[in-house]
Design a protein around this motif. Structure first.
Motif, PDB file in Angstrom:
ATOM      1  N   GLN A   3       0.822  -1.210   0.000  1.00 64.03           N
ATOM      2  CA  GLN A   3       0.000   0.000   0.000  1.00 64.03           C
ATOM      3  C   GLN A   3       0.856   1.261   0.000  1.00 64.03           C
ATOM      4  O   GLN A   3       0.533   2.239  -0.678  1.00 64.03           O
ATOM      5  CB  GLN A   3      -0.935  -0.005   1.196  1.00 64.03           C
ATOM      6  N   PRO A  22      -5.493  -0.638  -2.816  1.00 62.67           N
ATOM      7  CA  PRO A  22      -6.368  -1.796  -2.576  1.00 62.67           C
ATOM      8  C   PRO A  22      -6.324  -2.238  -1.122  1.00 62.67           C
ATOM      9  O   PRO A  22      -5.325  -2.054  -0.424  1.00 62.67           O
ATOM     10  CB  PRO A  22      -5.780  -2.870  -3.494  1.00 62.67           C
ATOM     11  N   SER A  23      -7.411  -2.837  -0.676  1.00 62.15           N
ATOM     12  CA  SER A  23      -7.444  -3.440   0.652  1.00 62.15           C
ATOM     13  C   SER A  23      -6.649  -4.744   0.625  1.00 62.15           C
ATOM     14  O   SER A  23      -6.251  -5.237  -0.434  1.00 62.15           O
ATOM     15  CB  SER A  23      -8.884  -3.738   1.062  1.00 62.15           C
ATOM     16  N   ARG A  24      -6.436  -5.319   1.797  1.00 57.60           N
ATOM     17  CA  ARG A  24      -5.736  -6.606   1.866  1.00 57.60           C
ATOM     18  C   ARG A  24      -6.493  -7.669   1.062  1.00 57.60           C
ATOM     19  O   ARG A  24      -5.884  -8.438   0.330  1.00 57.60           O
ATOM     20  CB  ARG A  24      -5.600  -7.043   3.327  1.00 57.60           C
ATOM     21  N   GLN A  26      -8.564  -7.224  -1.429  1.00 60.83           N
ATOM     22  CA  GLN A  26      -8.481  -6.926  -2.856  1.00 60.83           C
ATOM     23  C   GLN A  26      -7.118  -7.318  -3.416  1.00 60.83           C
ATOM     24  O   GLN A  26      -7.021  -7.912  -4.499  1.00 60.83           O
ATOM     25  CB  GLN A  26      -8.727  -5.438  -3.070  1.00 60.83           C
ATOM     26  N   GLN A 137       1.042 -10.979   7.443  1.00 64.10           N
ATOM     27  CA  GLN A 137       0.944  -9.981   6.388  1.00 64.10           C
ATOM     28  C   GLN A 137       1.842 -10.293   5.193  1.00 64.10           C
ATOM     29  O   GLN A 137       1.503  -9.959   4.063  1.00 64.10           O
ATOM     30  CB  GLN A 137       1.315  -8.598   6.939  1.00 64.10           C
ATOM     31  N   LEU A 186      -6.297  -7.404  13.513  1.00 62.61           N
ATOM     32  CA  LEU A 186      -6.460  -7.897  12.147  1.00 62.61           C
ATOM     33  C   LEU A 186      -5.681  -9.197  11.946  1.00 62.61           C
ATOM     34  O   LEU A 186      -6.199 -10.164  11.374  1.00 62.61           O
ATOM     35  CB  LEU A 186      -5.976  -6.842  11.153  1.00 62.61           C
TER      36      LEU A 186
END
Length: 273
Positions: A3, A22-24, A26, A137, A186
């Protein structure tokens, strides 16, 4: 990390693209190989700026066979893992006990030994730290799920996102937006989702716990043989801390055994999630 790079590239194209990273979820769809069409045009513009040697069509196409042939090291984690485990043998007599490598920062360590090289062939993973970003991640969910289903055991110990120690660490690093707390929640959710998908045979292979103590180390123990040790420095982000590799030796008196004991003690005091 993606990101941050995306945002920098977007700023150079147009201010209107700010906030479109984008999100994770996406990003996972982008890298899964299952997209039926290209992302929106603005996304493609930014991606082509990030990877100027490739068009969007090429980025989302299957990897050309010649690239796999030309760069086998990037796609052969087993070879990388073998090189890593042989570090102590290559350096010969070691004046630093069982410590086989030192890196000034976690970023330099990750570049030299990416997560897939560490984990792809692991049969046992024990990891304790703050948010455990390397596992949650930087290593794909599906890859981790396949490892566990294939027999790998995983114990993951997070700093409690509801505890006092993580609040103290956020103050120390200068965060005012609950950044570490949100990220840790998360990442715990990433593993608890995987846990719900386990087959009956894999029920006991993934365990998650939290602890609420002053954060001192990120400890990763792989195959009861390799220790990745990362201290937390005052007023510095974890990514800026040095990283040490230690290999269990025959004497049983090295750094590996010391930090295995620390992990076991933290785990015993932890609270299951």
């Amino acid at each position: 990390m993606f990101q941050a790079a995306y945002i920098e590239a977007a700023k150079k194209i147009s201010r209107e693209l700010t906030g479109t990273a984008p999100s994770r979820a996406q990003l996972h769809r982008w890298t899964s190989g299952e997209l039926k069409r290209l992302p929106y045009v603005d996304h493609c513009r930014v991606l082509e700026a990030m990877f100027p040697e490739w068009t969007a069509d090429e980025l989302f196409a299957p990897c050309p066979p010649q690239l796999l042939a030309d760069e086998p090291a990037a796609y052969a984690p087993s070879d990388d893992r073998a090189d890593l485990e042989a570090t102590a043998d290559r350096v010969g007599p070691n004046p630093h006990a069982d410590v086989t490598a030192v890196f000034p920062t976690r970023a330099e360590f990750s570049f030299a030994h990416p997560p897939h090289a560490l984990l792809d062939n692991a049969t046992s993973i024990r990891i304790a730290g703050l948010s455990l970003n390397m596992l949650c991640q930087q290593y794909p969910d599906q890859r981790l799920f396949r490892l566990i289903e294939a027999g790998t055991t995983l114990q993951a110990l997070f700093l409690d996102p509801e505890g006092e120690a993580i609040e103290a660490r956020e103050r120390e690093e200068g965060y005012t937006d609950n950044h570490l707390t949100t990220l840790t929640r998360l990442n715990i959710e990433v593993l608890t989702r995987l846990r719900k998908r386990r087959s009956p045979e894999a029920q006991d292979r993934l365990t998650v716990a939290v602890y609420d103590e002053t954060i001192r180390f990120n400890i990763t123990l792989i195959n009861n043989q390799l220790c990745v040790l990362q201290p937390y420095l005052p007023s510095a982000r974890g990514v800026d801390s040095p990283t040490f590799l230690a290999e269990r030796n025959a004497t049983g008196t090295g750094v590996y055994e010391t930090f295995e004991e620390i992990f076991n003690a933290l785990w015993e005091r932890g609270r299951p999630v």
